[in-house]
Each structure stands twice: as C-alpha cells, then as structure tokens.
Scaffold this motif. Structure first.
Motif, mmCIF file in Angstrom:
data_model
loop_
_atom_site.group_PDB
_atom_site.id
_atom_site.type_symbol
_atom_site.label_atom_id
_atom_site.label_comp_id
_atom_site.label_asym_id
_atom_site.label_seq_id
_atom_site.Cartn_x
_atom_site.Cartn_y
_atom_site.Cartn_z
ATOM 1 N N GLU A 195 29.877 -27.137 -1.516
ATOM 2 C CA GLU A 195 30.113 -27.184 -2.961
ATOM 3 C C GLU A 195 31.379 -26.418 -3.347
ATOM 4 O OE1 GLU A 195 26.862 -25.413 -5.074
ATOM 5 O OE2 GLU A 195 26.971 -23.534 -3.970
ATOM 6 N N THR B 253 30.433 -30.942 -7.352
ATOM 7 C CA THR B 253 29.025 -31.316 -7.486
ATOM 8 C C THR B 253 28.574 -31.387 -8.941
ATOM 9 O OG1 THR B 253 28.230 -29.021 -7.396
ATOM 10 C CG2 THR B 253 28.517 -30.173 -5.293
ATOM 11 N N LEU C 246 21.149 -29.274 -5.625
ATOM 12 C CA LEU C 246 22.210 -30.054 -4.991
ATOM 13 C C LEU C 246 21.642 -31.314 -4.351
ATOM 14 C CD1 LEU C 246 24.142 -27.153 -3.222
ATOM 15 C CD2 LEU C 246 25.013 -28.536 -5.114
#
Length: 223
Positions: free
Chosen positions: A27, A32, A44
C-alpha cells in the motif's frame, strides 16, 4: 524427510510465510484508497476493494506457509513442552490466517459510513462475524506461539538469535496488541479510530519480524 533436511525446510517455509504476511506494505507504492493510519489491515482485502483479491491471496499463501513450517518443525528431534506448545500455536495461527483470507469483509467500515451503519445494525454478510472470529483466533495463536517459542529458546538454550531478541519483540507485540484492542473498542463505541490502522499494522509487522527471526534461528541451529 531426514532430520538434516527438516530444519532448513521448516526455516524456509517460515521465512517465506513471514514475507507473504507483510504483503500489505504494498500500500506504500500502490494506491488503495485506504488510510493506513485509520483502517484495518483486513480492509485491504475487503470484497469491494480493487486490490482485495491480491491481498486475500497473499494472506492465504502466508497462512499455508506458516502452517506447513510449524508442522514440519514438529518433526524436529528433542521435542519439549514449550517447543511443542509453540509450534502447535503457530500452526493454529497459520490455519486461522488461511481461513481468514476466505472470509473477507464485504466493505470497509472505517472509511464507509454506510458500511459501518450496516455492520452496527447486523445487516452485513455473516462473513463479517466469521472474519472477526478467525482473525482473533489467528492473533491468539500468533501471540501464544511467540511467547512459547521465545521461552523455549531461552530455557532450553536453543535458537540463539531468538533467545536474544525474542523477549523485546514479544514485549513490543503485546504493547501493539493492547493499542489495537483499545482502538477497536473506541471505534466500535463511536469515539474515533485512535490510529487503529497504525496500531494493527505495527502488530502484524512485529509478528512477521518475529517469524523471520525464528526462521533464521532454526536455520542456524546445529543438529
């Protein structure tokens, strides 16, 4: 498998598991849409996230590798109470992590007010509850394994790197876990996130660091 091959195989599986368990650090380089300071790591991998499939896959791989490494290590000679307890706990951690990856959240409650409201009202899929159970079991297994195998390293005078650094990592892990639990309680009470994401990311990072130290320790141990 011969004893001479069991040790390096267990060490390799554990080290690869530790690497896969840190896949969330991607990330940092990929967008994201989730704030790492505020959001759950598991968000996530939520079903509605664009990279959810990737993070579910890496969680599955991490869990299976740690499970395989722990079961392989159980075949090592000179099994003693603390080592057996620790390897079994790590096996639980690996299995629960793999199951966790198959029970993703449907949405991200810390950034989606509608998702949070549905979750509070019990209108989200049952996977949300199942995910919470499997995640809790995974972290319990990780903590138990870290404690037991660190105690084993010091009491039985084995795995020197773990005996030296394990207590510090375990202490930091307990502090990070306390932070995470307090932040989760605050979020569920509607009082904000209290940097929930940062606490949980520190928590899972320390598990991965400890696994890497364990892998090096097992690999270096003399037969």
């Amino acid at each position: 498998m011969s004893r001479s091959r069991t040790r390096p195989v267990a060490a390799l599986l554990l080290s690869l598991g530790a690497l896969a368990y840190t896949a969330w650090v991607l990330e940092v380089v990929v967008r994201t849409g989730l704030d790492p300071i505020r959001t759950y790591v598991s968000e996530l991998a939520a079903a509605d996230q664009p990279l959810g499939g990737l993070f579910r896959a890496t969680d599955l791989v991490a869990g299976l590798l740690v499970l395989a490494g722990a079961l392989t290590a159980l075949a090592l000679p000179a099994r003693r109470p603390w080592t057996v307890t620790g390897w079994l706990a790590l096996a639980v951690f690996g299995a629960a992590t793999a199951v966790d990856s198959r029970l993703p959240l449907s949405c991200a409650p810390t950034v989606d007010p509608e998702c949070a409201a549905r979750e509070t009202a019990g209108l989200v899929p049952a996977t949300h509850t199942a995910h919470a159970v499997s995640s809790g079991l995974a972290m319990t297994g990780a903590l138990a394994g870290m404690l037991a195998l660190t105690i084993a390293a010091r009491r039985y005078r084995i795995w020197r790197p773990l005996a030296r650094t394990g207590p510090l990592v375990v202490a930091l892990e307990l502090a990070a876990t306390a932070w995470t639990l307090a932040a989760v309680a605050a979020f569920e009470a509607g009082k904000g996130t209290f940097s929930l994401g940062a606490g949980q990311r520190l928590q899972v990072l320390l598990v991965a660091v400890w696994l890497a130290i364990l892998a090096v320790s097992v690999a270096r141990e003399r037969a």
